[in-house]
Design a protein around this motif. Structure first.
Motif, PDB file in Angstrom:
ATOM      1  N   VAL A  94      59.037  33.739   6.618  1.00  0.00           N
ATOM      2  CA  VAL A  94      58.172  33.231   7.684  1.00  0.00           C
ATOM      3  C   VAL A  94      57.853  34.353   8.672  1.00  0.00           C
ATOM      4  O   VAL A  94      56.696  34.589   9.024  1.00  0.00           O
ATOM      5  CB  VAL A  94      58.862  32.055   8.420  1.00  0.00           C
ATOM      6  N   VAL A  95      58.881  35.069   9.085  1.00  0.00           N
ATOM      7  CA  VAL A  95      58.668  36.153  10.044  1.00  0.00           C
ATOM      8  C   VAL A  95      57.843  37.272   9.402  1.00  0.00           C
ATOM      9  O   VAL A  95      56.907  37.796   9.997  1.00  0.00           O
ATOM     10  CB  VAL A  95      60.014  36.696  10.570  1.00  0.00           C
ATOM     11  N   TYR A  96      58.183  37.586   8.160  1.00  0.00           N
ATOM     12  CA  TYR A  96      57.476  38.681   7.496  1.00  0.00           C
ATOM     13  C   TYR A  96      55.992  38.361   7.307  1.00  0.00           C
ATOM     14  O   TYR A  96      55.119  39.178   7.591  1.00  0.00           O
ATOM     15  CB  TYR A  96      58.129  38.979   6.146  1.00  0.00           C
ATOM     16  N   ARG A  97      55.727  37.137   6.841  1.00  0.00           N
ATOM     17  CA  ARG A  97      54.348  36.753   6.584  1.00  0.00           C
ATOM     18  C   ARG A  97      53.503  36.753   7.845  1.00  0.00           C
ATOM     19  O   ARG A  97      52.342  37.117   7.838  1.00  0.00           O
ATOM     20  CB  ARG A  97      54.288  35.352   5.951  1.00  0.00           C
ATOM     21  N   SER A  98      54.086  36.275   8.939  1.00  0.00           N
ATOM     22  CA  SER A  98      53.233  36.139  10.110  1.00  0.00           C
ATOM     23  C   SER A  98      53.250  37.362  11.017  1.00  0.00           C
ATOM     24  O   SER A  98      52.365  37.504  11.839  1.00  0.00           O
ATOM     25  CB  SER A  98      53.579  34.869  10.885  1.00  0.00           C
TER      26      SER A  98
END
Lengths: 289, 322, 254
Positions: free
Chosen positions: A25-29
């Motif tokens: 989630v953190v990486y994608r956003s």
């Protein structure tokens, strides 16, 4: 035997899936890989522990408070430490998140030292026997919680605009800004969500395993292994990768050698890299510099 | 800013004055401060090696901690099983570290960079630590390996003062060598790859070879540091090469200054000296180094070396040599 | 006039999509050939295919008769075909002098051990390279900027330093990808002068992608017009100006 292994693998894998998903989630956003994520997982578990054992709260309210607190910590981290170095080299984010992780780990160690803490059991229900398979309350609770959480998460991505926002920011921050997305706040919320999801993983593992400050480091590697296996950056892949990793650990430990449980994750990372660098479900594993 | 010939001469004089003056230090030390001084020299090599890949090449290679362990184990195993004298194991450990660096660079050359490279090398490092524990016939398992105590060339390995001179000589030679490399076409190419790999290749520079060389030299430095560490502690065990070493290394690189040799030395010396007292409490070391990294990233991203550069051109580090 | 670069039937296909289709041309010593065309015409793909950043799926790239198609970018640069980049390819953290020195890397011999030990052989080569780089910077009136960080220069100065860096090793063939983009009229004139000097005095063969029409018309000997990956016209500036196919290609996309 196989059924039993599959059950414990699935319950372990559910937690890995959660950790990998929250990393993704953190990486994608935000395009940042959070190397301190394992320590956020560990911190969530410790906060819940303090509330349950120290303040005598019931498990559920303690868990909710801990998850909310970790959400807040994630937002603060994004705002206070990541935002000021945006625009600098990418390596700075990695180092920043590592530093945060070590600081949290250090704090946990200062308070608890070398003790390993048993978290009280959540459900003192009798294990259910199905033939020679033992269903423990913890395993069922873990699998059910993760399943519900994942269901909610993916429903939110599919049926609300949040999914489109994630996609927009991932593809072009500038473009997202142009269509009116507040990218900075979006980043903060993503960090918060990642931290909160990770904390759930920590809280779920606490009653079945022992709590100690180095718990996070091992979860980080498991999360990475699941992400790598599923295809770096793929949300669904992270979940599947987590489950596969949980199962692989149990099978390797039972059928080959128990010492292998500890290194299954490392071996998987290296194996995936050599054989199929983009993972099982990923489109492209290579992170552009 | 141009550097005058007088400044260049002053810089050369300063460079050699530091080790010459350091030779007198053991006259003023007690056993404890001598031990810390020796640790500083080891940290200097370690940071120099870290900085080569993190700072100059701009890649996140976490495996360097593993190379430190590899070097240390290689040194002790060579002494115990091959009967080599400790001094002879220093270059050997360097080569073992360089071989590790070669492996890590092979991974990097598959297009796996930055985060992914970090994850893979992290896994590699942890795998090695697992091997130190489980390959107990070779490594002694969790108890580790003790180094033999017999003397060599007139001094006992356990003598900290004698060790200091060997460490100092090795460190000075390798710092000088690293400076030579960074000031040559290789140093320029390494930084060029960090800044723009595609454009680097357009100048006829074989980028793959540049990356391999940087990783291997970094591994060499870290491996040598491992051999010194083995003699320094007198024993190697898996615990010494855990993840805490990683944040210590990053902190030293960042405090001194990424991509700067002067910075590597400064960071290593300062951070080895400062936190001695925090080691007494469990967890304090992690908090200390964690906060140091956060503060430096926020307030002084170019490290102390950048402050010195502003102070005087003597401290300018250039990537060419007239 | 010796022929330096011969491109024969060069084609690039990605996953069924034809980015470059059967392009051929010749380039002789001292000649400037401009490549023009609307966005997406395949100009940069042509450059990438010649310089090795994209592997051609058909055709040949001959440098003095030797086929270099399919070689790696650094090998092709080593053969003597060098290029600049549309978005600028300088190394911002290095100084102007250090940037130019990177362009002389293939001219600076010395083994790893020579460099490590600072042996005389390596030091002499290094000094010679520095002298050459400084002389080049002086020649292009950039001597006073030698010790400035490349990242601190203006856009126009960066373009000029990039060209100096690219020609430092005196490559016979030079590919310039939009060298005048974003330049002031003064800098643009300076750029044209530099190109003229390179071709006139040094006999460099230049392949030039450029949108600035006056620069193309003034400096090109021949013009290659591309659209949708294909060559649609070829000729002298005057011939191209009179060509209807060219007008249509531009108007069709406008």
């Amino acid at each position: 035997m196989l059924m039993q292994l599959t059950l414990s693998g699935a319950s372990q894998g559910a937690i890995y899936a959660l950790v990998a998903l929250s990393l993704t989630v953190v990486y994608r956003s935000t395009t940042v890989v959070n190397f301190g994520h394992g320590d956020l997982v560990m911190s969530g578990a410790f906060v819940a522990y303090v509330l349950v054992v120290g303040l005598g709260l019931a498990f559920l309210p303690a868990a909710v408070i801990a998850v909310v607190a970790m959400f807040g910590l994630g937002v603060c981290f994004s705002r206070g430490l990541i935002r000021p170095i945006r625009g600098g080299p990418h390596i700075g984010f990695a180092l920043m998140s590592i530093a945060l992780g070590y600081t949290l780990r250090g704090i946990a160690r200062t308070v608890w030292g070398r003790e390993v803490l048993p978290m009280p059991r959540v459900f003192d229900i009798e294990p259910i026997f199905l033939g020679d398979v033992v269903l423990t309350g913890d395993a069922l609770f873990t699998i059910a919680t993760v399943a519900v959480l994942l269901g909610l998460f993916f429903a939110m991505l599919t049926f609300t605009d949040i999914g489109k926002m994630v996609q927009a920011v991932y593809q072009s921050e500038r473009g997202a800004r142009l269509v009116g997305i507040n990218v900075s706040r979006f980043h903060d919320l993503s960090w918060g969500t990642g931290a909160a999801l990770g904390a759930v993983g920590g809280i779920l593992i606490a009653p079945v395993s022992f709590l100690h400050p180095d718990l996070g480091a091992s979860f980080l590697i498991k999360g990475f292994a699941a992400m790598t296996l599923g295809g770096f950056g793929s949300l669904g892949g992270a979940v599947l990768g987590g489950v596969v990793l949980g199962l692989a650990e149990q099978y390797a430990g039972a059928y080959i050698d128990t010492a292998l449980i500890d290194i299954t994750a490392y071996l998987l990372i290296i194996l995936v890299l050599l054989v199929r660098p983009r993972g099982l479900f990923g489109r492209k594993a290579v992170v552009k510099v | 800013m141009s550097i005058s010939p007088a400044t260049l001469r002053l810089r050369t004089a300063l460079f050699w004055a530091v080790p010459v003056l350091a030779c007198a230090l053991p006259l003023a030390t007690n056993p404890y401060t001598q031990f810390v001084l020796n640790s500083m020299l080891i940290s200097t090599l370690l940071t120099l090696g870290f900085n080569m890949v993190i700072g100059s090449l701009g890649q996140l290679a976490f495996a360097n901690v593993a190379f430190f362990g590899l070097g240390a184990y290689a040194s002790v195993i060579a002494m115990n099983d091959l009967g080599l004298p400790w001094l002879a194991t220093i270059p050997l450990s360097g080569l073992v570290g360089a071989a590790g660096g070669f492996l890590a660079s092979a991974v990097a050359l598959r297009g796996i960079r930055l985060y992914y490279l970090a994850i893979v090398t992290l896994a590699f490092g942890e795998l090695l630590r697992w091997l130190y524990i489980h390959a107990d016939r070779l490594t002694g398992g969790t108890d580790g390996l003790a180094i033999p105590r017999e003397g060599f060339l007139g001094f006992r390995l356990g003598d900290d003062t004698a060790q200091f001179y060997v460490f100092l000589a090795v460190t000075v030679v390798l710092v000088k060598g690293t400076l030579n490399l960074l000031r040559s076409r290789l140093g320029r190419s390494i930084v060029a790859v960090r800044e723009n790999e595609i454009a680097t290749a357009s100048l006829g520079i074989p980028t793959a070879r540049v990356i391999v060389t940087a990783f291997m030299w970094s591994g060499f430095l870290v491996g040598v540091a491992g051999a010194l560490f083995a003699a320094h502690i007198g024993r190697v065990f898996p615990e010494s090469f855990g993840l805490t070493q990683l944040i210590v290394g990053f902190a030293m690189v960042l405090v001194g200054g990424t991509g700067s040799v002067l910075g590597s030395v400064l960071g290593a010396v300062l951070l080895t000296a400062l936190p001695e007292y925090v080691r007494a409490f469990p967890g304090m070391e992690e908090i200390f180094f964690g906060l140091v990294v956060i503060v430096v990233l926020l307030c002084l991203p170019q490290g102390l070396a950048s402050l010195l550069r502003r102070l005087s051109p003597v401290f300018l580090e250039r990537h060419f040599r007239e | 006039m010796t022929e330096l670069l011969t491109v024969e039937g060069l084609g690039v296909r990605f996953a069924g999509l034809t980015a470059l289709d059967d392009v051929s041309f010749r380039l002789s010593e001292g000649q400037v050939r401009a490549v023009i065309g609307p966005n997406g015409a395949g100009k940069t793909t042509l450059f990438n295919a010649i310089s090795g950043y994209v592997r051609p799926t058909s055709g040949r790239v001959l440098l003095r008769g030797q086929d270099v198609a399919g070689d790696s970018p650094h090998a092709i640069a080593g053969h003597g075909i060098r290029r600049t980049f549309q978005n600028g390819g300088l190394f911002p953290a290095l100084t102007v002098l250090e940037n130019v020195l990177t362009g002389l890397t293939t001219e600076t011999p010395g083994s790893f051990l020579d460099l490590l030990l600072g042996r005389r052989r390596a030091l002499e080569a290094e000094r010679a390279a520095i002298a050459k780089a400084r002389a080049l910077l002086e020649l292009m009136s950039m001597g006073h900027m030698a010790d400035a960080r490349a990242g601190s220069l203006s856009g126009g100065q960066q373009r000029i330093v990039e060209i100096i860096r690219t020609v430092a090793s005196e490559p016979p063939v030079l590919l310039l990808d939009e060298p005048a983009v974003g330049l002031s009229p003064v800098a643009r004139a300076q750029m044209m002068e530099i190109i003229a000097r390179l071709t006139g005095e040094k006999g460099v063969a230049v392949l030039l992608i450029e949108h600035a029409v006056e620069l193309v018309m003034a400096s090109a000997d021949r013009i290659l017009v591309m659209a949708a990956g294909k060559r649609i016209a070829e000729g002298t500036p005057d011939e191209i100006r009179a060509d209807r196919a060219v007008l249509e290609a531009y108007l069709g996309h406008a």
